[in-house]
Design a protein around this motif. Structure first.
Motif, mmCIF file in Angstrom:
data_model
loop_
_atom_site.group_PDB
_atom_site.id
_atom_site.type_symbol
_atom_site.label_atom_id
_atom_site.label_comp_id
_atom_site.label_asym_id
_atom_site.label_seq_id
_atom_site.Cartn_x
_atom_site.Cartn_y
_atom_site.Cartn_z
ATOM 1 N N ASP A 113 0.831 -1.209 0.000
ATOM 2 C CA ASP A 113 0.000 0.000 0.000
ATOM 3 C C ASP A 113 0.864 1.257 0.000
ATOM 4 N N TYR A 114 1.906 1.256 0.831
ATOM 5 C CA TYR A 114 2.768 2.435 0.941
ATOM 6 C C TYR A 114 3.509 2.685 -0.369
ATOM 7 N N GLU A 117 1.178 3.923 -3.114
ATOM 8 C CA GLU A 117 0.794 5.312 -2.845
ATOM 9 C C GLU A 117 1.899 6.287 -3.234
#
Length: 222
Positions: A113-114, A117
Motif C-alpha cells: 500500500d505504501y 501510494e
C-alpha cells in the motif's frame, strides 16, 4: 608458634575456594563482554549499503505495522527502497512479512500500500505475506522466486535496517545454498541497502537484542 589452616566447611582452607569461584565468574563475564563486543563489530560492519552487479530483484524485509500504517522502522526501510527504485524503476520488488497477532494487516500488504501510494506500479510488486520471522522471510521469498520462474543465481538487493543486515545475509545464503546444494558458495551476488534507524528507542533496543538474535539464528535457523 605455628597455626594450622582453618577449614570453614564450605570453601576450603582460608576461603581459597571462594576466591577461585569469584575469579572464574569474573573471567566468564569478561569473555561474555568480549564476545558481545565482537558481535557488535560484525553487525556494525554489515550495516552498510553495498551494491554489486545488476540487482534484478529487490527484497524489502518487514517490520511492525501500526494501526495507522508502517511503524517508523518500517517507513525508514520503505523510503530507502523508494530512493533506490527511483533510479532503477525496472527492478522487481518483493515485500515480505506476514500478519502478527497485534497487526490488523500483513506487513507485506502494508508495504504494498505504501509503495503504490508513492508511485510504484503494483504489478511490479510481489507479496510474501506468510512469514513470521527472518528465517521464514528468506525461505518464503526464495519459494516465491522459484514459483515465478526467477533464477536464484540472479543478483538481488536486500533492504532492511542496518542492524538487521548481518542476520539477513547469513540466513539468505543459508536458505539459498540449501536449494542449490551443488553450487560453489559465493555471496558476491548479494547487494544490501541499509535503512537508517530514526527511532532512537528502537536503536537502543536493537543494540542489545540483535547480537543475541544473530547467535540464535546461527545456531537454530536451518
Amino acid at each position: 608458634m605455628s597455626y594450622e589452616p582453618i577449614w570453614d566447611g564450605r570453601s576450603g582452607y582460608g576461603g581459597k575456594g571462594r576466591h577461585t569461584f569469584r575469579n572464574l565468574m569474573l573471567l566468564l563475564m569478561a569473555l561474555g563482554v568480549l564476545c558481545f563486543a565482537a558481535l557488535e563489530v560484525y553487525i556494525y560492519q554489515s550495516a552498510r549499503t553495498r551494491v554489486v552487479g545488476d540487482p534484478q530483484v529487490m527484497v524489502i524485509f518487514g517490520c511492525q505495522v501500526k494501526p495507522w500504517g508502517p511503524s517508523i522502522l518500517l517507513q525508514d526501510r520503505l523510503d530507502t527502497a523508494l530512493d533506490y527504485w527511483e533510479d532503477h524503476p525496472d527492478v522487481k520488488i518483493v515485500v515480505t512479512g506476514g500478519k502478527g497477532d497485534d497487526e490488523h494487516i500483513s506487513e507485506a500488504q502494508c508495504m504494498y500500500d505504501y509503495l503504490t501510494e508513492h508511485g510504484v506500479d503494483g504489478e511490479k510488486i510481489y507479496m510474501e505475506d506468510k512469514s513470521r520471522n527472518t528465517w521464514q522471510n528468506a525461505n518464503y521469498t526464495l519459494d516465491l522466486m522459484e514459483d515465478e520462474g526467477w533464477s536464484l543465481t540472479h543478483d538481488v538487493i536486500l533492504v532492511s535496517s542496518g542492524f538487521h543486515l548481518s542476520r539477513i545475509e547469513l540466513l539468505w545464503d543459508r536458505a539459498r545454498v540449501a536449494r542449490l546444494p551443488g553450487e560453489i558458495y559465493n555471496d558476491q551476488y548479494i547487494s544490501t541497502l541499509a535503512a537508517p534507524v530514526s527511532h532512537t528507542p528502537s536503536a537502543i533496543q536493537m543494540f542489545f537484542r540483535e547480537p543475541l538474535a544473530l547467535v540464535k539464528s546461527f545456531v537454530f535457523d536451518r
